[in-house]
Motif scaffolding. Structure first.
Motif, mmCIF file in Angstrom:
data_model
loop_
_atom_site.group_PDB
_atom_site.id
_atom_site.type_symbol
_atom_site.label_atom_id
_atom_site.label_comp_id
_atom_site.label_asym_id
_atom_site.label_seq_id
_atom_site.Cartn_x
_atom_site.Cartn_y
_atom_site.Cartn_z
ATOM 1 N N ALA A 94 11.943 5.975 8.839
ATOM 2 C CA ALA A 94 13.082 6.211 9.724
ATOM 3 C C ALA A 94 14.411 6.292 8.978
ATOM 4 O O ALA A 94 15.455 6.489 9.590
ATOM 5 C CB ALA A 94 13.157 5.096 10.774
ATOM 6 N N ARG A 95 14.385 6.148 7.651
ATOM 7 C CA ARG A 95 15.585 6.167 6.797
ATOM 8 C C ARG A 95 16.546 5.042 7.202
ATOM 9 O O ARG A 95 17.731 5.255 7.415
ATOM 10 C CB ARG A 95 16.281 7.527 6.863
ATOM 11 N N GLY A 96 15.977 3.836 7.296
ATOM 12 C CA GLY A 96 16.778 2.659 7.615
ATOM 13 C C GLY A 96 17.075 1.826 6.386
ATOM 14 O O GLY A 96 16.884 2.269 5.244
ATOM 15 N N ASN A 97 17.542 0.597 6.610
ATOM 16 C CA ASN A 97 17.916 -0.320 5.534
ATOM 17 C C ASN A 97 16.652 -1.011 5.014
ATOM 18 O O ASN A 97 16.271 -2.081 5.490
ATOM 19 C CB ASN A 97 18.924 -1.346 6.059
ATOM 20 N N VAL A 98 16.017 -0.391 4.015
ATOM 21 C CA VAL A 98 14.740 -0.893 3.513
ATOM 22 C C VAL A 98 14.870 -2.263 2.838
ATOM 23 O O VAL A 98 14.045 -3.150 3.083
ATOM 24 C CB VAL A 98 14.083 0.133 2.574
ATOM 25 N N PRO A 99 15.871 -2.502 1.962
ATOM 26 C CA PRO A 99 15.987 -3.843 1.362
ATOM 27 C C PRO A 99 16.136 -4.953 2.404
ATOM 28 O O PRO A 99 15.544 -6.017 2.266
ATOM 29 C CB PRO A 99 17.238 -3.727 0.488
ATOM 30 N N ALA A 100 16.918 -4.681 3.453
ATOM 31 C CA ALA A 100 17.083 -5.693 4.507
ATOM 32 C C ALA A 100 15.773 -5.909 5.254
ATOM 33 O O ALA A 100 15.427 -7.031 5.622
ATOM 34 C CB ALA A 100 18.185 -5.268 5.478
ATOM 35 N N ALA A 101 15.014 -4.824 5.489
ATOM 36 C CA ALA A 101 13.721 -4.953 6.162
ATOM 37 C C ALA A 101 12.741 -5.743 5.313
ATOM 38 O O ALA A 101 11.982 -6.573 5.818
ATOM 39 C CB ALA A 101 13.154 -3.560 6.469
ATOM 40 N N LEU A 102 12.760 -5.494 4.011
ATOM 41 C CA LEU A 102 11.891 -6.233 3.105
ATOM 42 C C LEU A 102 12.194 -7.724 3.167
ATOM 43 O O LEU A 102 11.280 -8.557 3.259
ATOM 44 C CB LEU A 102 12.074 -5.719 1.676
ATOM 45 N N CYS A 103 13.464 -8.061 3.165
ATOM 46 C CA CYS A 103 13.855 -9.466 3.212
ATOM 47 C C CYS A 103 13.502 -10.085 4.562
ATOM 48 O O CYS A 103 12.947 -11.176 4.624
ATOM 49 C CB CYS A 103 15.349 -9.589 2.949
ATOM 50 N N SER A 104 13.804 -9.363 5.652
ATOM 51 C CA SER A 104 13.549 -9.905 6.991
ATOM 52 C C SER A 104 12.068 -10.155 7.219
ATOM 53 O O SER A 104 11.672 -11.217 7.700
ATOM 54 C CB SER A 104 14.072 -8.935 8.052
ATOM 55 N N ALA A 105 11.246 -9.168 6.878
ATOM 56 C CA ALA A 105 9.812 -9.306 7.108
ATOM 57 C C ALA A 105 9.221 -10.406 6.235
ATOM 58 O O ALA A 105 8.363 -11.179 6.680
ATOM 59 C CB ALA A 105 9.117 -7.973 6.831
ATOM 60 N N SER A 106 9.677 -10.484 4.984
ATOM 61 C CA SER A 106 9.159 -11.509 4.078
ATOM 62 C C SER A 106 9.561 -12.900 4.541
ATOM 63 O O SER A 106 8.748 -13.830 4.568
ATOM 64 C CB SER A 106 9.662 -11.252 2.652
ATOM 65 N N LEU A 107 10.838 -13.048 4.921
ATOM 66 C CA LEU A 107 11.311 -14.346 5.405
ATOM 67 C C LEU A 107 10.595 -14.750 6.687
ATOM 68 O O LEU A 107 10.256 -15.919 6.880
ATOM 69 C CB LEU A 107 12.815 -14.292 5.643
ATOM 70 N N SER A 108 10.366 -13.761 7.567
ATOM 71 C CA SER A 108 9.691 -14.048 8.822
ATOM 72 C C SER A 108 8.319 -14.653 8.572
ATOM 73 O O SER A 108 7.928 -15.634 9.211
ATOM 74 C CB SER A 108 9.567 -12.763 9.645
ATOM 75 N N ASN A 109 7.565 -14.070 7.617
ATOM 76 C CA ASN A 109 6.240 -14.592 7.321
ATOM 77 C C ASN A 109 6.300 -15.942 6.625
ATOM 78 O O ASN A 109 5.481 -16.819 6.885
ATOM 79 C CB ASN A 109 5.466 -13.592 6.457
ATOM 80 N N LEU A 110 7.282 -16.106 5.740
ATOM 81 C CA LEU A 110 7.425 -17.373 5.030
ATOM 82 C C LEU A 110 7.787 -18.498 5.996
ATOM 83 O O LEU A 110 7.162 -19.570 6.009
ATOM 84 C CB LEU A 110 8.484 -17.233 3.938
ATOM 85 N N ILE A 111 8.781 -18.255 6.846
ATOM 86 C CA ILE A 111 9.224 -19.270 7.805
ATOM 87 C C ILE A 111 8.189 -19.470 8.907
ATOM 88 O O ILE A 111 8.006 -20.567 9.427
ATOM 89 C CB ILE A 111 10.587 -18.864 8.408
ATOM 90 N N GLY A 112 7.481 -18.365 9.252
ATOM 91 C CA GLY A 112 6.498 -18.436 10.323
ATOM 92 C C GLY A 112 5.365 -19.406 10.055
ATOM 93 O O GLY A 112 4.753 -19.928 10.991
ATOM 94 N N VAL A 113 5.070 -19.642 8.769
ATOM 95 C CA VAL A 113 4.019 -20.596 8.426
ATOM 96 C C VAL A 113 4.334 -21.975 9.005
ATOM 97 O O VAL A 113 3.432 -22.730 9.391
ATOM 98 C CB VAL A 113 3.858 -20.672 6.888
ATOM 99 N N ILE A 114 5.626 -22.308 9.105
ATOM 100 C CA ILE A 114 6.050 -23.590 9.666
ATOM 101 C C ILE A 114 6.391 -23.470 11.149
ATOM 102 O O ILE A 114 5.951 -24.276 11.985
ATOM 103 C CB ILE A 114 7.271 -24.137 8.905
ATOM 104 N N ILE A 115 7.166 -22.425 11.501
ATOM 105 C CA ILE A 115 7.706 -22.341 12.856
ATOM 106 C C ILE A 115 6.625 -22.026 13.887
ATOM 107 O O ILE A 115 6.629 -22.578 15.000
ATOM 108 C CB ILE A 115 8.839 -21.295 12.914
#
Length: 320
Positions: A123-144
């Protein structure tokens, strides 16, 4: 066939084949014990690979756009669970209890990683931000996710956050993930170079978990509770959930003044749910016989989000 592959995820076909195999040849007796041990090892290996693949620098680089990260976090772990509670209250009257519980459970899960980033790129979006968001979501999701399960899932559902489950999560998810992070300097290059090998291990682990869960469900007779009407209702509930979240993240991003590129990352990261994380977590949080029904809405939601996001990514991608 090429057109078919664009619309139907081949991995979903493998999952359906695994379900069919479990229906015809469920693991029983000694083989069921062996399957359970294999699942424990597979889940640990899965999160070890996640840890080895995730670069810490990618997390810190994306944290500078804190407004975007906070928006995705609130969509994933606040807004989604809230509408999930409403969906569960309705679904409990028209669907078997395990499936209705599965609709709520999928709303508590973290976002996907690979497909969120891939669709943001298309979609030609903000790929670095998506990489960070998705990675953080999975990392934090292990606890949350387990904490949300203990807080929101009804008592008697089998889910909770007991010391035994905390130990299982630590041993099967957190410890392997930390070990993968520690081993990343040694094996990170190898993993990035041999993506096919890691993909086989990644997806094979999930197929094994699905086989064991559905085998146990077949032996326990839980599938006698499911009808075609139930499957149609699950699809309808999932479609409404996905549609509402996409609409809210899209409109909310524009109202908050985000750029189109940031909006794309928010929509794709904030509206998806991870089957790769969800199925292993379900095997830890719920009794074995109930897992096959509980993960059914998640498996259907997985394919639905791929269909919808593929169309949406193409629409975003053709903009001037």
């Amino acid at each position: 066939m090429a057109a078919l592959r664009r619309w139907i995820d081949p991995y979903l076909l493998m999952l359906l084949g695994t379900v069919g195999l479990a229906a015809l040849f469920p693991a029983r007796g000694m083989w069921a014990s062996i399957a359970d041990e294999a699942v424990t090892i597979a889940v640990a290996l899965l999160f070890f690979l996640y840890g080895a693949r995730l670069a810490p620098s990618a997390i810190w680089a994306g944290l500078t756009n804190w407004r975007l990260q906070l928006t995705v976090f609130l969509s994933t772990f606040l807004f989604f669970p809230l509408i999930g509670l409403g969906a569960y209250a309705i679904a409990g009257h028209v669907l078997p209890g395990g499936i209705a519980l599965g609709i709520l459970f999928l709303c508590l899960l973290p976002s996907t990683v690979q497909s969120s980033i891939a669709f943001t790129s298309i979609a030609r979006g903000n790929v670095p931000a998506a990489l960070c968001s998705a990675s953080l979501s999975n990392l934090i999701g292990v606890i949350i996710t387990p904490l949300l399960a203990a807080l929101l899932l009804p008592h008697g559902s089998g889910a909770g956050f007991s010391l035994g489950q905390l130990e299982s999560i630590a041993m099967q998810i957190l410890l392997p993930f930390a070990a993968g992070q520690a081993a990343r300097p040694l094996i990170g290059g190898f993993i990035l170079k041999h993506r096919v090998l890691t993909m086989v291990v990644d997806r094979g682990s999930i197929l094994l978990v699905v086989y064991a869960a559905f085998s146990e469900g077949m032996v326990a007779g839980v599938w006698t509770q499911v009808s075609l009407a139930d499957l149609a209702l699950v699809l309808a509930f999932n479609a409404v959930l996905l549609g509402v979240v996409i609409a809210v993240t899209m409109v909310g991003s524009r109202r908050l003044g985000f750029s189109t590129e940031d909006e794309i990352a928010i929509v794709f990261c904030g509206s998806k749910k991870s089957m790769a994380s969800g199925i292993p977590m379900a095997t830890i949080l719920f009794p074995g016989g109930a897992v096959s029904l509980i993960v059914l809405p998640l498996m259907i939601f997985h394919q639905l989000q791929l269909f919808v996001c593929a169309v949406l990514a193409r629409r975003y991608g053709v903009r001037p």
